[in-house]
Design an enzyme around this catalytic site. Structure first.
Site, PDB file in Angstrom:
ATOM      1  N   ASP A   1      27.768  -3.030 -32.765  1.00 37.81           N
ATOM      2  CA  ASP A   1      27.093  -3.996 -33.430  1.00 37.81           C
ATOM      3  C   ASP A   1      27.031  -5.122 -32.041  1.00 37.81           C
ATOM      4  OD1 ASP A   1      29.383  -4.750 -33.397  1.00 37.81           O
ATOM      5  OD2 ASP A   1      29.431  -5.649 -35.281  1.00 37.81           O
TER       6      ASP A   1
ATOM      7  N   ASP B   1      31.157  -1.314 -29.029  1.00 36.91           N
ATOM      8  CA  ASP B   1      32.248  -1.047 -29.483  1.00 36.91           C
ATOM      9  C   ASP B   1      32.425  -0.666 -30.518  1.00 36.91           C
ATOM     10  OD1 ASP B   1      30.988  -2.582 -31.103  1.00 36.91           O
ATOM     11  OD2 ASP B   1      32.035  -4.253 -31.720  1.00 36.91           O
TER      12      ASP B   1
ATOM     13  N   SER C   1      35.143  -2.683 -36.571  1.00 37.15           N
ATOM     14  CA  SER C   1      34.723  -3.378 -35.546  1.00 37.15           C
ATOM     15  C   SER C   1      35.780  -2.310 -34.154  1.00 37.15           C
ATOM     16  CB  SER C   1      34.423  -4.536 -35.178  1.00 37.15           C
ATOM     17  OG  SER C   1      33.384  -4.620 -34.582  1.00 37.15           O
TER      18      SER C   1
ATOM     19  N   ASP D   1      31.524  -0.081 -33.575  1.00 35.62           N
ATOM     20  CA  ASP D   1      30.592  -0.055 -34.977  1.00 35.62           C
ATOM     21  C   ASP D   1      29.245  -0.894 -34.440  1.00 35.62           C
ATOM     22  OD1 ASP D   1      31.205  -2.575 -34.409  1.00 35.62           O
ATOM     23  OD2 ASP D   1      30.379  -3.054 -36.821  1.00 35.62           O
TER      24      ASP D   1
END
Length: 454
Positions: free
Chosen positions: A238, A234, A98, A236
């Site tokens: 999400d 960010d 992340s 990833d």
């Protein structure tokens, strides 16, 4: 043994998070899945150099116990959540750390409904991980490339992307991460003027001076481009944060307020509830109250937010950091969907981002991350005493949140107070005690008053 933190398994790639561990984790999770009659999984990764190594090892572990693997290659986490809940898969696995730096990586799992595994389910996997021995078998799974499934996710997203008579100018920073390729495809058929940055991953530049963890970049780019809105993902994707046309950050709390007020004005917010965390600023809570919207707090972690939302049937919840969950649409954080919701609000209201209600000034709030050898601060009587005294001193004029990180070897200290000098004085007392009692050093200090949050 505790493998899982607040967001899956995290560690320094090839040091604490090795290919051997990934192989064994894949095998243990595969055996756990078989106990629940599961047969196939979908897997994706972000752009970290270590991603292909860990994905290969994890996939091999699944295959070694007869689980078939469909791989999406490089893709954002929310794509895996969408695909597992929209297709005949029993589990999704994402290789990503992340917002962490490039040398880190992680592994997290989503169930067939697209939700992160519960703590109970993770514990069941951990127990198998500890106890199981590998016995060769003729039952072997296969790995197949299924990047074509990403088109389904894109088409679903495009259903929320409206063309408008006033074409918006947008700046996107993809953090050189999992969103780098797909976000450009998403807007390729739009009539909006979209400028892309942070879309040139090289395996070692994810989250480096870009993306949601470096908000100064999107602030600068938005102003330089004269854009209506800036969007920063960010690593990833999400989560995402925003920047208004003046260069001011719009963090997760502020966005939830904007979305909730907009929906309430359209008679679409029922129940009138927003779910956030203990980190959310008190001024945000008060602003919602002025619109007769109830604010409910949970412990930090989007999984905690999701569980409370389900319990209350809330339509929106999330964290300052930009992890936003929409009860009617996505069961976990989806930066792409969040971005499209902000764009839709700008189109419907015709207001500049800086004027979207609720407008409020945050209460002074600071976060200090103290890197420590021992995160069990509650076992230290001196620290407990100092925190209790500080809470009495603040009384009704502020709050303290002290917690061990679930993803890094740090203790996080958040202090909020109406008086900035009192805030900083109390923060220093607690941080000094942590350094002394837990053998630590100050890793970083962030004034959260007008920032993206943690």
């Amino acid at each position: 043994m505790s493998l899982f933190g607040t967001d899956g398994v995290r560690g320094v790639a090839n040091v604490s998070l090795t290919s051997d561990l990934a192989l064994k984790l894949g095998r243990a999770t595969g055996l756990w899945l078989q106990k629940h009659n599961g047969k196939g999984i979908v897997i994706c990764r972000d752009t970290r150099k270590s991603g292909s190594m860990l994905a290969a090892a994890l996939s091999s572990g699944f295959c070694s116990v007869g689980i078939d693997v469909a791989t999406l290659g490089i893709a954002p986490t929310p794509a895996a959540s969408y695909i597992v809940r929209s297709n005949d898969f029993d589990l999704a696995a994402v290789i990503s750390a992340s917002h962490n730096p490039p040398r880190d990586n992680g592994i997290k799992f989503f169930d067939k409904n697209g939700r992160k595994l519960s703590e109970k389910q993770e514990k069941e996997v951990e127990n198998i991980f500890e106890e199981v021995e590998y016995f060769p078998t003729e039952n072997i799974g296969v790995i197949e490339r299924k990047e074509s499934l990403l088109k389904d996710y894109l088409e679903w997203l495009r259903g929320f992307l409206k063309n408008d008579s006033k074409s918006l100018k947008i700046v996107v920073d993809a953090a050189n991460g999992g969103a780098s390729y797909l976000v450009q495809e998403l807007f390729s058929k739009s009539d909006m003027d979209v400028r892309f940055y942070g879309c040139e991953p090289d395996g070692e530049n994810i989250n480096v001076n870009c993306g949601a963890t470096s908000p100064e970049t999107i602030r600068r780019l938005t102003v330089e481009e004269g854009a209506d809105i800036g969007i920063a993902f960010d690593g990833d994707a999400d989560r995402c944060i925003f920047c208004d046309e003046r260069g001011n950050l719009i963090n997760g709390d502020r966005f939830m307020g904007i979305w909730a007020v907009h929906q309430k004005n359209k008679n679409r917010l029922e129940p009138p509830i927003v779910v956030g965390t203990v980190m959310s600023n008190t001024a945000f809570e008060n602003a919602l109250k002025s619109y007769n919207i109830q604010f409910i707090r949970t412990p930090v972690g989007d999984r905690n937010v999701s569980q409370k939302m389900e319990e209350l049937q809330a339509k929106i919840g999330g964290e300052q950091s930009g992890h936003i969950i929409f009860g009617d649409f996505v069961p976990t954080g989806d930066g792409f969907f969040t971005a499209l919701q902000m764009i839709s609000i700008l189109q419907e209201t015709k207001l500049p981002a800086s004027k979207l209600p609720p407008l409020y000034d945050n209460m002074p709030q600071i976060l200090v991350n103290v890197r420590v050898e021992d995160r069990n601060w509650e076992s230290k009587p001196r620290i407990v005493r100092i925190v209790e005294n500080a809470k009495e001193e603040l009384s009704s004029c502020g709050r303290i949140v002290l917690r061990a990180s679930g993803t890094q070897p740090v203790i996080r200290v958040m202090v909020e107070a109406k008086d900035i000098n009192l805030r900083d004085s109390i923060t220093k007392q607690i941080v000094d005690a942590l350094i002394s009692e837990c053998k630590g050093c100050v890793a970083s200090s962030t004034d959260l008053t007008n920032s993206l949050g943690e």
